[in-house]
Design a protein around this motif. Structure first.
Motif, PDB file in Angstrom:
ATOM      1  N   LEU A  64       0.845  -1.191   0.000  1.00 22.54           N
ATOM      2  CA  LEU A  64       0.000   0.000   0.000  1.00 22.54           C
ATOM      3  C   LEU A  64       0.880   1.241   0.000  1.00 22.54           C
ATOM      4  O   LEU A  64       1.801   1.356   0.805  1.00 22.54           O
ATOM      5  N   GLN A  65       0.592   2.147  -0.889  1.00 22.29           N
ATOM      6  CA  GLN A  65       1.344   3.389  -0.949  1.00 22.29           C
ATOM      7  C   GLN A  65       0.961   4.277   0.231  1.00 22.29           C
ATOM      8  O   GLN A  65      -0.123   4.125   0.813  1.00 22.29           O
ATOM      9  N   ALA A  68      -2.581   5.705   0.256  1.00 25.16           N
ATOM     10  CA  ALA A  68      -3.607   4.689   0.503  1.00 25.16           C
ATOM     11  C   ALA A  68      -3.588   4.254   1.964  1.00 25.16           C
ATOM     12  O   ALA A  68      -4.641   4.031   2.570  1.00 25.16           O
ATOM     13  N   CYS A  71      -5.468   6.693   4.016  1.00 26.93           N
ATOM     14  CA  CYS A  71      -6.913   6.450   3.894  1.00 26.93           C
ATOM     15  C   CYS A  71      -7.336   5.258   4.746  1.00 26.93           C
ATOM     16  O   CYS A  71      -8.387   5.284   5.391  1.00 26.93           O
ATOM     17  N   LEU A  72      -6.541   4.212   4.744  1.00 36.19           N
ATOM     18  CA  LEU A  72      -6.829   3.009   5.534  1.00 36.19           C
ATOM     19  C   LEU A  72      -6.963   3.362   7.016  1.00 36.19           C
ATOM     20  O   LEU A  72      -7.794   2.807   7.728  1.00 36.19           O
ATOM     21  N   LEU A  80     -13.721   2.709   1.489  1.00 33.93           N
ATOM     22  CA  LEU A  80     -12.527   2.367   0.710  1.00 33.93           C
ATOM     23  C   LEU A  80     -12.847   1.498  -0.500  1.00 33.93           C
ATOM     24  O   LEU A  80     -12.075   1.457  -1.451  1.00 33.93           O
ATOM     25  N   ASN A  87      -8.749   0.270  -7.996  1.00 31.63           N
ATOM     26  CA  ASN A  87      -8.881   0.461  -6.553  1.00 31.63           C
ATOM     27  C   ASN A  87      -8.105  -0.635  -5.833  1.00 31.63           C
ATOM     28  O   ASN A  87      -8.495  -1.797  -5.820  1.00 31.63           O
ATOM     29  N   VAL A  88      -6.983  -0.271  -5.206  1.00 31.20           N
ATOM     30  CA  VAL A  88      -6.107  -1.237  -4.552  1.00 31.20           C
ATOM     31  C   VAL A  88      -6.806  -1.927  -3.383  1.00 31.20           C
ATOM     32  O   VAL A  88      -6.511  -3.078  -3.074  1.00 31.20           O
ATOM     33  N   PHE A  89      -7.753  -1.266  -2.758  1.00 33.27           N
ATOM     34  CA  PHE A  89      -8.432  -1.858  -1.603  1.00 33.27           C
ATOM     35  C   PHE A  89      -9.281  -3.072  -1.998  1.00 33.27           C
ATOM     36  O   PHE A  89      -9.443  -3.991  -1.220  1.00 33.27           O
ATOM     37  N   VAL A 100       1.963  -2.224   4.824  1.00 27.81           N
ATOM     38  CA  VAL A 100       1.347  -0.907   4.957  1.00 27.81           C
ATOM     39  C   VAL A 100       2.267   0.039   5.733  1.00 27.81           C
ATOM     40  O   VAL A 100       2.518  -0.181   6.916  1.00 27.81           O
ATOM     41  N   SER A 146      -5.751   0.792  11.665  1.00 28.22           N
ATOM     42  CA  SER A 146      -5.432   0.290  10.328  1.00 28.22           C
ATOM     43  C   SER A 146      -5.521  -1.226  10.267  1.00 28.22           C
ATOM     44  O   SER A 146      -5.996  -1.782   9.278  1.00 28.22           O
TER      45      SER A 146
END
Length: 166
Positions: A64-65, A68, A71-72, A80, A87-89, A100, A146
């Motif tokens: 995860l960048q 992101a 956001c998590l 998400l 969408n990576v999620f 992460v 997270s």
């Protein structure tokens, strides 16, 4: 590997790799003693690891960048999982390993933060996640928040995941 590229067009850009761009100001941070890493530095190193050092993991691992990961930390799983391309999620449900980068002291309105740690989740141990912290500062609220959201996105029930510090 894909290799980092340097820019002939913008002298402030030192290199780019995948989604990451490293600027002269980022290098200046790394050259100062006791300076804090920013998102650009973390993302660039993450892209080196994902694309060059551990490319053989392919889609089994999701890195995860920092944006992101932010956001998590602050959004609910339903927020998400919006239906958008790439969408990576949405990919987390099939991931074997999720890494992460977390920043402590971040604020949902102001951004920022003080110290980076790494949260690692592996499908083989869905109830246990690891937090890697070079400063050994303990497991903060951001890691717990997270981890619970990550567990739900990976297909588990959303409750407090057991975190271990390394």
């Amino acid at each position: 590997g894909h290799g980092a590229r340097t820019s002939q067009h913008d002298p402030a850009i030192l290199a780019s790799l995948g989604d990451a761009v490293l600027y002269a100001s980022d290098l200046a941070l790394l050259e100062r003693p006791r300076a804090w890493l920013n998102d650009h530095c973390v993302l660039f190193w993450q892209q080196v690891l994902e694309r060059e050092r551990f490319a053989q993991l392919g889609g089994r691992a999701i890195w995860l960048q920092p944006a992101a990961a932010f956001c998590l930390q602050f959004l609910e799983p339903t927020e998400l999982l919006v239906d958008s391309p790439g969408n990576v999620f949405r990919a987390l449900a099939a991931a074997q390993l999720v890494l992460v980068p977390l920043v402590s002291g971040a604020d949902a309105e102001q951004g920022g933060g003080a110290h980076w740690t790494l949260l690692a989740a592996h499908r083989a141990e869905p109830d246990a996640m690891l937090v890697f912290d070079s400063a050994n500062s303990g497991i903060g609220a951001e890691a717990h928040a997270s981890a619970a959201t990550l567990k739900a996105l990976m297909g588990g029930e959303m409750h407090r995941a057991r975190l271990a510090r390394t």
